[in-house]
Write a protein that holds these residues in place. Structure first.
Motif, PDB file in Angstrom:
ATOM      1  N   GLY A 135      42.359  30.166  39.919  1.00 51.06           N
ATOM      2  CA  GLY A 135      41.208  29.292  40.110  1.00 51.06           C
ATOM      3  C   GLY A 135      40.664  29.206  41.515  1.00 51.06           C
ATOM      4  N   ALA A 136      41.183  30.020  42.448  1.00 49.63           N
ATOM      5  CA  ALA A 136      40.665  29.995  43.812  1.00 49.63           C
ATOM      6  C   ALA A 136      39.197  30.397  43.838  1.00 49.63           C
ATOM      7  CB  ALA A 136      41.482  30.933  44.701  1.00 49.63           C
ATOM      8  N   ARG A 137      38.400  29.706  44.635  1.00 50.96           N
ATOM      9  CA  ARG A 137      36.973  30.024  44.746  1.00 50.96           C
ATOM     10  C   ARG A 137      36.682  30.978  45.891  1.00 50.96           C
ATOM     11  NH1 ARG A 137      33.962  24.195  43.997  1.00 50.96           N
ATOM     12  NH2 ARG A 137      35.076  23.540  42.123  1.00 50.96           N
ATOM     13  N   GLY A 138      37.615  31.105  46.801  1.00 53.64           N
ATOM     14  CA  GLY A 138      37.418  32.005  47.924  1.00 53.64           C
ATOM     15  C   GLY A 138      38.721  32.669  48.301  1.00 53.64           C
ATOM     16  N   TYR A 139      38.616  33.826  48.939  1.00 56.92           N
ATOM     17  CA  TYR A 139      39.824  34.552  49.354  1.00 56.92           C
ATOM     18  C   TYR A 139      39.514  35.251  50.667  1.00 56.92           C
ATOM     19  CZ  TYR A 139      44.259  37.030  48.560  1.00 56.92           C
ATOM     20  OH  TYR A 139      45.555  37.495  48.642  1.00 56.92           O
ATOM     21  N   LEU A 140      40.175  34.802  51.727  1.00 57.96           N
ATOM     22  CA  LEU A 140      39.994  35.370  53.054  1.00 57.96           C
ATOM     23  C   LEU A 140      41.335  35.840  53.600  1.00 57.96           C
ATOM     24  CD1 LEU A 140      37.760  32.607  54.712  1.00 57.96           C
ATOM     25  CD2 LEU A 140      36.981  34.694  53.576  1.00 57.96           C
ATOM     26  N   THR A 141      41.295  36.845  54.444  1.00 57.32           N
ATOM     27  CA  THR A 141      42.497  37.232  55.169  1.00 57.32           C
ATOM     28  C   THR A 141      42.486  36.515  56.519  1.00 57.32           C
ATOM     29  OG1 THR A 141      41.505  39.139  56.278  1.00 57.32           O
ATOM     30  CG2 THR A 141      42.442  39.506  54.077  1.00 57.32           C
ATOM     31  N   LYS A 142      43.645  36.503  57.175  1.00 58.60           N
ATOM     32  CA  LYS A 142      43.762  35.774  58.434  1.00 58.60           C
ATOM     33  C   LYS A 142      43.089  36.487  59.598  1.00 58.60           C
ATOM     34  CE  LYS A 142      47.654  32.913  57.102  1.00 58.60           C
ATOM     35  NZ  LYS A 142      49.075  32.544  57.294  1.00 58.60           N
ATOM     36  N   ASN A 143      42.415  37.596  59.306  1.00 63.86           N
ATOM     37  CA  ASN A 143      41.552  38.219  60.308  1.00 63.86           C
ATOM     38  C   ASN A 143      40.219  37.485  60.425  1.00 63.86           C
ATOM     39  OD1 ASN A 143      43.369  40.305  60.926  1.00 63.86           O
ATOM     40  ND2 ASN A 143      42.659  41.526  59.189  1.00 63.86           N
ATOM     41  N   ALA A 144      39.944  36.597  59.469  1.00 63.08           N
ATOM     42  CA  ALA A 144      38.669  35.871  59.473  1.00 63.08           C
ATOM     43  C   ALA A 144      38.581  34.949  60.683  1.00 63.08           C
ATOM     44  CB  ALA A 144      38.528  35.061  58.178  1.00 63.08           C
TER      45      ALA A 144
END
Length: 224
Positions: A106-115
């Protein structure tokens, strides 16, 4: 002189990461945004659930690999118990299994820690508005999964059967963006029960196995 009143328009955010060296600076940096207020920091999924229960919370910025309860399970429970709370994953892991598990939960967003901070803040705002933001690396991996994935994944040239209705296509597109059923219902101005009916019909017609498979099919169809 009276004290300044709290800006009620600020988004209330919980930052979850098991490493204090990551969690605390991230919370401090996000707190510099005019429209974001970090209301709690959590070291595992159980602390996330407790913080949300104490609420109110708008968005959880969720690490995946945490002790006691990991981020994927915490996301699944939040989606079921607090569907009004959006989850944005922020993790070092961008493998297919982690991405699909988080989106399926159910996550609406997915970012890596490079963001960067601005990217994270934009993803938080988008998630709070019912939208989905995926890191470019994550999008690339999802597209690669569609193109070279298991044989059970339909070919992109004809990913959906002809009897899929326009409404079912809309529902599939929103699943592909990572939205849970409650958010889909709000977006389409229909009841959550109607959303579930469309999903059941869609899955049966298109032979979709689960929500993660639906994300792949949405991408293959150019809907997400």
């Amino acid at each position: 002189m009276s004290e300044p009143t709290r800006n009620v328009s600020k988004l209330r955010v919980v930052v979850a990461d098991d490493q204090a060296a990551v969690r605390e600076p991230l919370a401090a940096v996000l707190g510099l945004s005019d429209d974001i207020e970090v209301v709690a920091a959590a070291a595992d999924g159980t602390e996330v659930l407790a913080a949300v229960a104490a609420g109110p919370v708008d968005v959880v910025l969720m690490d995946l690999r945490m002790p006691v309860m990991d981020g994927t399970e915490a996301t699944r429970l939040l989606t079921e118990e607090h569907p009004e709370v959006a989850v944005v994953v922020l993790t070092t892991f961008a493998d297919d299994d982690s991405i699909l598990a988080a989106l399926s939960a159910g996550a609406r967003g997915y970012l890596t820690k490079n963001a960067g901070r601005q990217d994270i803040a934009r993803a938080i705002r988008a998630a709070a508005a019912g939208q989905s933001v995926l890191d470019r690396e994550v999008q690339a991996r999802l597209l690669a999964t569609v193109r070279v994935g298991p044989a059970a994944t339909p070919a992109p040239s004809q990913p959906l059967p002809g009897d899929i209705t326009p409404r079912e296509r809309e529902v599939l597109a929103l699943i592909g963006q990572g939205l849970p059923n409650r958010a889909i219902a709000q977006q389409l101005f229909i009841s959550e029960a109607t959303v579930k009916t469309h999903i059941n019909n869609l899955f049966a017609k298109a032979d979709i196995r689960d929500r993660a498979d639906a994300v792949r099919r949405a991408i293959a169809a150019g809907l997400a």
